[in-house]
Scaffold this motif. Structure first.
Motif, PDB file in Angstrom:
ATOM      1  N   ASP A  65       0.812  -1.222   0.000  1.00 35.55           N
ATOM      2  CA  ASP A  65       0.000   0.000   0.000  1.00 35.55           C
ATOM      3  C   ASP A  65       0.849   1.277   0.000  1.00 35.55           C
ATOM      4  O   ASP A  65       0.372   2.347   0.348  1.00 35.55           O
ATOM      5  CB  ASP A  65      -0.962  -0.005   1.184  1.00 35.55           C
ATOM      6  CG  ASP A  65      -0.242  -0.047   2.520  1.00 35.55           C
ATOM      7  OD1 ASP A  65       0.957  -0.406   2.547  1.00 35.55           O
ATOM      8  OD2 ASP A  65      -0.861   0.269   3.549  1.00 35.55           O
ATOM      9  N   ASP A  89       2.982   6.259   2.212  1.00 31.88           N
ATOM     10  CA  ASP A  89       1.699   5.557   2.294  1.00 31.88           C
ATOM     11  C   ASP A  89       0.756   6.045   1.220  1.00 31.88           C
ATOM     12  O   ASP A  89       0.642   7.242   0.973  1.00 31.88           O
ATOM     13  CB  ASP A  89       1.050   5.764   3.667  1.00 31.88           C
ATOM     14  CG  ASP A  89       1.825   5.044   4.762  1.00 31.88           C
ATOM     15  OD1 ASP A  89       2.480   4.027   4.466  1.00 31.88           O
ATOM     16  OD2 ASP A  89       1.768   5.505   5.910  1.00 31.88           O
ATOM     17  N   ASP A  92      -6.589   5.911   0.089  1.00 31.40           N
ATOM     18  CA  ASP A  92      -7.824   5.590  -0.623  1.00 31.40           C
ATOM     19  C   ASP A  92      -8.792   6.765  -0.591  1.00 31.40           C
ATOM     20  O   ASP A  92      -9.863   6.711  -1.157  1.00 31.40           O
ATOM     21  CB  ASP A  92      -8.498   4.367   0.002  1.00 31.40           C
ATOM     22  CG  ASP A  92      -7.680   3.116  -0.230  1.00 31.40           C
ATOM     23  OD1 ASP A  92      -7.826   2.179   0.563  1.00 31.40           O
ATOM     24  OD2 ASP A  92      -6.909   3.073  -1.208  1.00 31.40           O
TER      25      ASP A  92
END
Length: 94
Positions: A65, A89, A92
């Protein structure tokens, strides 16, 4: 029981040794810093007396991710030396 304790102690010693970092990036040349990242694939370096960061040669060293973001550090011969990448990171949230 003794063998379990010995194995755990050895594991901790190995982990501690691999977590050690060398001199600050500012005390090595840009090429030496870059070569270290390329050789190791992923390495933790100190970029100032109180700042440490993990640098990688490509996104292959990042978690699923995460994505690679270009990284620059101060070196002895270049105040903004491209050293490789840092894993950032993903999000979403759009």
């Amino acid at each position: 029981m003794r063998s379990v304790v010995a194995i755990l102690a050895l594991g901790l010693a190995t982990t501690a040794a691999s977590a050690q970092v060398g001199p600050p990036t500012s005390q090595r040349t840009c090429g030496a810093n870059r070569q270290l990242v390329m050789k190791e694939g992923a390495v933790v370096l100190d970029t100032s007396p109180t700042t440490y960061a993990r640098f990688v040669r490509s996104g292959a060293e990042c978690l699923v991710d995460q994505f690679p973001e270009p990284a620059w550090v101060p070196s002895s011969n270049n105040p903004q030396c491209f050293i490789g990448y840092r894993c950032k990171d993903g999000s979403d949230d759009f």
